[in-house]
Motif scaffolding. Structure first.
Motif, PDB file in Angstrom:
ATOM      1  N   MET A 283      64.052  28.556 106.958  1.00  0.00           N
ATOM      2  CA  MET A 283      63.997  28.082 108.338  1.00  0.00           C
ATOM      3  C   MET A 283      65.060  28.810 109.152  1.00  0.00           C
ATOM      4  O   MET A 283      66.228  28.869 108.764  1.00  0.00           O
ATOM      5  CB  MET A 283      64.244  26.576 108.384  1.00  0.00           C
ATOM      6  N   SER A 284      64.636  29.366 110.274  1.00  0.00           N
ATOM      7  CA  SER A 284      65.590  30.016 111.180  1.00  0.00           C
ATOM      8  C   SER A 284      65.353  29.510 112.602  1.00  0.00           C
ATOM      9  O   SER A 284      64.449  28.705 112.844  1.00  0.00           O
ATOM     10  CB  SER A 284      65.452  31.545 111.120  1.00  0.00           C
TER      11      SER A 284
ATOM     12  N   THR B 278      54.255  32.157 107.306  1.00  0.00           N
ATOM     13  CA  THR B 278      54.942  31.742 108.521  1.00  0.00           C
ATOM     14  C   THR B 278      54.802  30.231 108.686  1.00  0.00           C
ATOM     15  O   THR B 278      54.051  29.571 107.955  1.00  0.00           O
ATOM     16  CB  THR B 278      54.318  32.415 109.747  1.00  0.00           C
ATOM     17  N   TYR B 279      55.499  29.706 109.668  1.00  0.00           N
ATOM     18  CA  TYR B 279      55.366  28.286 109.986  1.00  0.00           C
ATOM     19  C   TYR B 279      53.914  27.959 110.330  1.00  0.00           C
ATOM     20  O   TYR B 279      53.358  26.972 109.827  1.00  0.00           O
ATOM     21  CB  TYR B 279      56.288  27.927 111.158  1.00  0.00           C
ATOM     22  N   GLY B 280      53.286  28.794 111.151  1.00  0.00           N
ATOM     23  CA  GLY B 280      51.907  28.552 111.556  1.00  0.00           C
ATOM     24  C   GLY B 280      50.948  28.572 110.372  1.00  0.00           C
ATOM     25  O   GLY B 280      50.042  27.730 110.282  1.00  0.00           O
TER      26      GLY B 280
ATOM     27  N   GLY C 240      59.421  28.825 109.478  1.00  0.00           N
ATOM     28  CA  GLY C 240      59.047  29.216 108.127  1.00  0.00           C
ATOM     29  C   GLY C 240      58.458  28.084 107.305  1.00  0.00           C
ATOM     30  O   GLY C 240      58.153  26.994 107.803  1.00  0.00           O
ATOM     31  N   VAL C 241      58.312  28.353 106.017  1.00  0.00           N
ATOM     32  CA  VAL C 241      57.772  27.344 105.099  1.00  0.00           C
ATOM     33  C   VAL C 241      58.715  26.152 105.009  1.00  0.00           C
ATOM     34  O   VAL C 241      58.280  24.990 105.033  1.00  0.00           O
ATOM     35  CB  VAL C 241      57.536  27.957 103.706  1.00  0.00           C
TER      36      VAL C 241
END
Length: 381
Positions: free
Chosen positions: A223-224, A198-200, A229-230
């Motif tokens: 990315m959404s 995930t982004y986090g 995301g990464v």
């Protein structure tokens, strides 16, 4: 004995060119660099008649070349074949890349790179271990049966190279911040790739030592609107580098143009993800028991899954000019200066300047590769 090159055109720090340059080369390095207001006449010098130079290319992701896959031939002979195949396309420095494999094969590959340094084989800058510490959800063409976690044995192996740079691609969600920190402490460059993070999770990995992303957009969470995301984390981060494959198959050019605009300048690097077909007449090879075919520049399995590329670095630079609308000097920096900086080798490689390795490519008036210089040795096409 020193070599003199006269009447060369060099890339400027912006997107222009500097004319009437003369270089002196000794001991494989550039020892002097000067400019004249008019063309120079000098007996015994190599006269380039105004031809343009770019720094020799540095490719951080080379799985094979010249008919050899590094996984199948992790040896000094294999490295020599791969290096020579890519030098013909302007790559004067590379990281031979091992696709996910057993620890025993990784050990042999690392030993081969150390032998390359001991023997003085030019062009080998270290090793890229792409896996096997990856996420099967984003496996790409990697064999998930090889995937594993980083235990003490694996950690020690990853830190065992004696000469050159070690780059490790891992899925950050499959390991811990502490292990990433340990790798960085031992000088290993850590990249995120083949990951469902995930982004986090990606931000946490960046905060603990991840400094690059392997083939941006491919084999990672996109990315959404509500989950960056990464890809979102990679484009937002100003300190990390992103490798991109500009072959027209891995990522749409418009997507790459947007990424270039979003990412901090100097942080996008060109890679090939090259397979054995580069520099080889035979455009078919075996990977994990499957036949891979390179056709029309695209490497894929029988079912259509991309399997690395048939891309060489000069084509990557040329495509970046044509498809991403970059200037030749900037595309050249994406293939030389920026990867040198990513690897921490900018004091020795990546630019045509005094004290650095005499590695450069010469373009003719039709923007074709005319010759390659590696450590002061001239190779004509």
């Amino acid at each position: 004995m020193a070599t003199r090159i006269i009447n060369a055109t060099l890339p400027a720090t912006d997107n222009g060119w500097l004319h009437n340059a003369s270089l002196t080369i000794g001991g494989g390095k550039i020892t002097a660099l000067d400019f004249s207001p008019t063309p120079v006449i000098e007996q015994g010098a190599v006269d380039l008649n105004g031809a343009r130079l770019l720094p020799g290319f540095i490719d951080t992701q080379v799985n094979g070349g010249g008919g050899v896959l590094f996984n199948d031939e992790p040896s000094l002979a294999g490295l020599r074949t791969i290096s020579e195949a890519h030098r013909a396309f302007g790559t004067t420095g590379l990281l031979p890349t091992l696709i996910s494999d057993d620890l025993a094969v990784m050990e042999r590959a690392i030993a081969a790179v150390d032998k390359a340094f001991a023997s003085g084989l030019p062009g080998i800058l270290g090793i890229h271990l792409e896996g096997p510490f990856l996420n099967s959800e984003r496996k790409g063409v990697h064999n998930p049966d090889k995937f594993r976690l980083i235990d003490n044995n694996a950690l020690n192996l990853l830190c065992s190279l004696q000469h050159g740079v070690t780059l490790v691609t891992l899925a950050p969600e499959t390991t811990t911040p502490d292990i990433i920190k340990k790798l960085r402490t031992h000088g290993v460059i850590v990249a995120a790739g083949h990951t469902a993070a995930t982004y986090g999770q990606t931000r946490l990995a960046l905060d603990n030592g991840v400094t690059s992303f392997t083939h941006l957009f491919n084999a990672m969470t996109p990315m959404s609107s509500r989950e960056p995301g990464v890809v979102g984390a990679a484009l937002e981060d100003t300190g990390s580098w992103c490798g991109i494959i500009v072959d027209g198959f891995h990522v749409h050019p418009a997507t790459l143009r947007n990424a270039l605009n979003a990412k901090a300048k100097g942080k996008m690097i060109l890679v090939t993800d090259a397979m054995p077909s580069v520099g080889a007449e035979n455009k078919r090879f075996q990977l994990n028991g499957e036949t891979i075919t390179a056709e029309g520049g695209r490497c894929a399995t029988a079912t259509g899954t991309l399997a690395g590329s048939d891309l060489d670095m000069f084509s990557a630079v040329s495509n970046t000019v044509d498809k991403l609308r970059c200037s030749w000097p900037e595309a050249g920096r994406m293939a030389s200066q920026y990867p040198a900086e990513m690897l921490g080798l900018e004091k020795t490689y990546g630019a045509i300047s005094c004290g650095k390795s005499a590695d450069f490519v010469v373009l003719n008036e039709r923007d074709q590769l005319q010759e390659v210089w590696q450590q002061g040795v001239r190779y004509t096409q």
